[in-house]
Scaffold this motif. Structure first.
Motif, mmCIF file in Angstrom:
data_model
loop_
_atom_site.group_PDB
_atom_site.id
_atom_site.type_symbol
_atom_site.label_atom_id
_atom_site.label_comp_id
_atom_site.label_asym_id
_atom_site.label_seq_id
_atom_site.Cartn_x
_atom_site.Cartn_y
_atom_site.Cartn_z
ATOM 1 N N GLU A 70 0.845 -1.193 0.000
ATOM 2 C CA GLU A 70 0.000 0.000 0.000
ATOM 3 C C GLU A 70 0.880 1.243 0.000
ATOM 4 O OE1 GLU A 70 -3.961 -1.513 2.395
ATOM 5 O OE2 GLU A 70 -2.378 -0.526 3.543
ATOM 6 N N SER A 93 3.756 0.665 2.893
ATOM 7 C CA SER A 93 3.734 -0.632 3.575
ATOM 8 C C SER A 93 4.191 -1.708 2.610
ATOM 9 C CB SER A 93 2.319 -0.964 4.071
ATOM 10 O OG SER A 93 1.858 0.002 4.981
ATOM 11 N N CYS A 152 0.298 -3.868 17.294
ATOM 12 C CA CYS A 152 -0.459 -3.209 16.232
ATOM 13 C C CYS A 152 -1.455 -2.205 16.805
ATOM 14 C CB CYS A 152 -1.238 -4.236 15.411
ATOM 15 S SG CYS A 152 -0.298 -5.050 14.111
ATOM 16 N N PRO A 156 -8.075 -5.159 13.300
ATOM 17 C CA PRO A 156 -8.730 -5.161 11.990
ATOM 18 C C PRO A 156 -10.180 -4.725 12.109
ATOM 19 C CG PRO A 156 -8.442 -7.392 12.798
ATOM 20 C CD PRO A 156 -7.709 -6.498 13.752
ATOM 21 N N ARG A 160 -13.123 -0.359 5.651
ATOM 22 C CA ARG A 160 -11.864 0.352 5.515
ATOM 23 C C ARG A 160 -12.065 1.842 5.714
ATOM 24 N NH1 ARG A 160 -6.836 -0.917 2.847
ATOM 25 N NH2 ARG A 160 -5.403 0.018 4.308
ATOM 26 N N GLU A 165 -6.206 4.404 8.236
ATOM 27 C CA GLU A 165 -5.136 3.506 7.806
ATOM 28 C C GLU A 165 -3.867 4.268 7.435
ATOM 29 O OE1 GLU A 165 -5.149 0.248 7.976
ATOM 30 O OE2 GLU A 165 -7.147 0.371 8.824
ATOM 31 N N ARG A 168 -2.044 4.502 10.725
ATOM 32 C CA ARG A 168 -2.009 3.342 11.606
ATOM 33 C C ARG A 168 -0.746 2.519 11.390
ATOM 34 N NH1 ARG A 168 -5.750 -1.534 12.888
ATOM 35 N NH2 ARG A 168 -5.846 -1.955 10.685
ATOM 36 N N CYS A 170 0.242 -0.877 11.579
ATOM 37 C CA CYS A 170 -0.331 -2.216 11.641
ATOM 38 C C CYS A 170 -0.069 -2.898 10.303
ATOM 39 C CB CYS A 170 -1.828 -2.152 11.924
ATOM 40 S SG CYS A 170 -2.582 -3.760 12.301
ATOM 41 N N VAL A 172 -0.683 -5.081 6.873
ATOM 42 C CA VAL A 172 -1.733 -5.089 5.856
ATOM 43 C C VAL A 172 -2.406 -6.453 5.875
ATOM 44 C CG1 VAL A 172 -2.240 -4.867 3.397
ATOM 45 C CG2 VAL A 172 -0.460 -3.446 4.449
ATOM 46 N N TYR A 177 -9.437 -5.428 2.411
ATOM 47 C CA TYR A 177 -10.528 -4.760 3.103
ATOM 48 C C TYR A 177 -11.691 -4.510 2.158
ATOM 49 C CZ TYR A 177 -7.973 -3.455 7.354
ATOM 50 O OH TYR A 177 -7.299 -3.460 8.538
#
Length: 273
Positions: A70, A93, A152, A156, A160, A165, A168, A170, A172, A177
């Motif tokens: 991402e 990410s 994290c 989840p 989304r 995000e 965040r 955390c 993927v 999503y």
């Protein structure tokens, strides 16, 4: 009296990257040149408020291409004045191909400097450790030293929220999503969110901070040779950290660092030097 209708919530809009050209790039990425950092012809951009999420494209720094999971661009996350940061992503990410560890590059909103994070799974010898308690003889060396250790952020979610995000720390999810509201509780299959993250930041005496005045030079910045730590530098440091943590898990000597020597931590009074 008739009840007022509630206006529909804003929906994230998805557009194929191949259909976005010219001036349409600026509100999405902040710069027309930003698209050159995402080579290829495929991929999609999801726009939600001031945040754009790009998937399906790699991300190129000055010395490598990252198989990004991402890529986020956040309007207002960095100063508008010209600088090496203007074309960079605000969050990246990916999974490091050599170690299998989750990795993140993240920009601090406002000040505009970058930080880096590596997530280790349950079973890693340092899972759950505070970064300040890690013995120095393990050999972890990263820019400015470790400054972050935490599980994290949150967990989840069924739907989304792109803006959340983008900030965040955390991993993927392996299952993509949903961008629309769920219909049934069984539509959501949460996975284990328990990755433990270690991180560092580029917010030290020897770092140029884009959001600060006088081109980010702090007190003694000129004397310490302060530099802006760009995406190429931070990605390399993240990969170095991932491979050090992998070696610790495998009970092997930590590998030699890739890249130039680190600034001495002792230059930064906040680190006790």
């Amino acid at each position: 009296m008739a009840r007022k209708k509630t206006p529909p919530a804003n929906k994230a809009t998805t557009t194929a990257l191949a259909n976005i050209t010219g001036s349409a790039l600026v509100p999405l990425f902040g710069s027309e040149r930003a698209l050159t950092k995402m080579p290829g012809k495929d991929g999609a951009a999801v726009r939600d408020g001031d945040v754009t999420l790009v998937t399906g494209r790699p991300y190129a720094t000055n010395d490598r291409v990252i198989p990004a999971s991402e890529i986020f661009f956040v309007n207002g996350a960095k100063p508008n004045r010209d600088g090496p940061w203007i074309d960079e992503a605000d969050k990246l990410s990916w999974v490091d191909d050599e170690t299998g560890f989750e990795c993140i590059m993240l920009r601090e909103t406002g000040d505009g400097y970058l930080s880096g994070f590596v997530g280790v799974p349950r079973g890693h010898p340092l899972w759950g450790w505070n970064h300040e308690a890690i013995p120095t003889d393990l050999g972890i060396e990263v820019h400015g030293g470790l400054t972050y250790s935490r599980i994290c952020d949150e967990g989840p979610e069924p739907t989304r929220r792109i803006a959340v995000e983008a900030r965040r720390i955390c991993h993927v999810p392996r299952v993509p999503y949903q961008f629309e509201p769920i219909s049934h509780a069984t539509d959501h299959r949460p996975e284990d969110a328990h990755v433990w993250w270690f991180g560092f930041d580029c917010n030290h005496l020897y770092d140029v901070i884009p959001g600060e005045t006088r081109h980010g030079l702090r007190f003694l910045g000129a004397e310490t040779g302060a530099e802006y730590r760009d995406d190429g530098y931070v990605v390399r440091e993240v990969i170095n950290l991932a491979r050090q943590l992998r070696a610790i898990a495998d009970r092997e000597p930590v590998p030699e660092r890739d890249g130039p020597p680190l600034p001495p931590i002792g230059l930064d009074p906040q680190r006790g030097g």
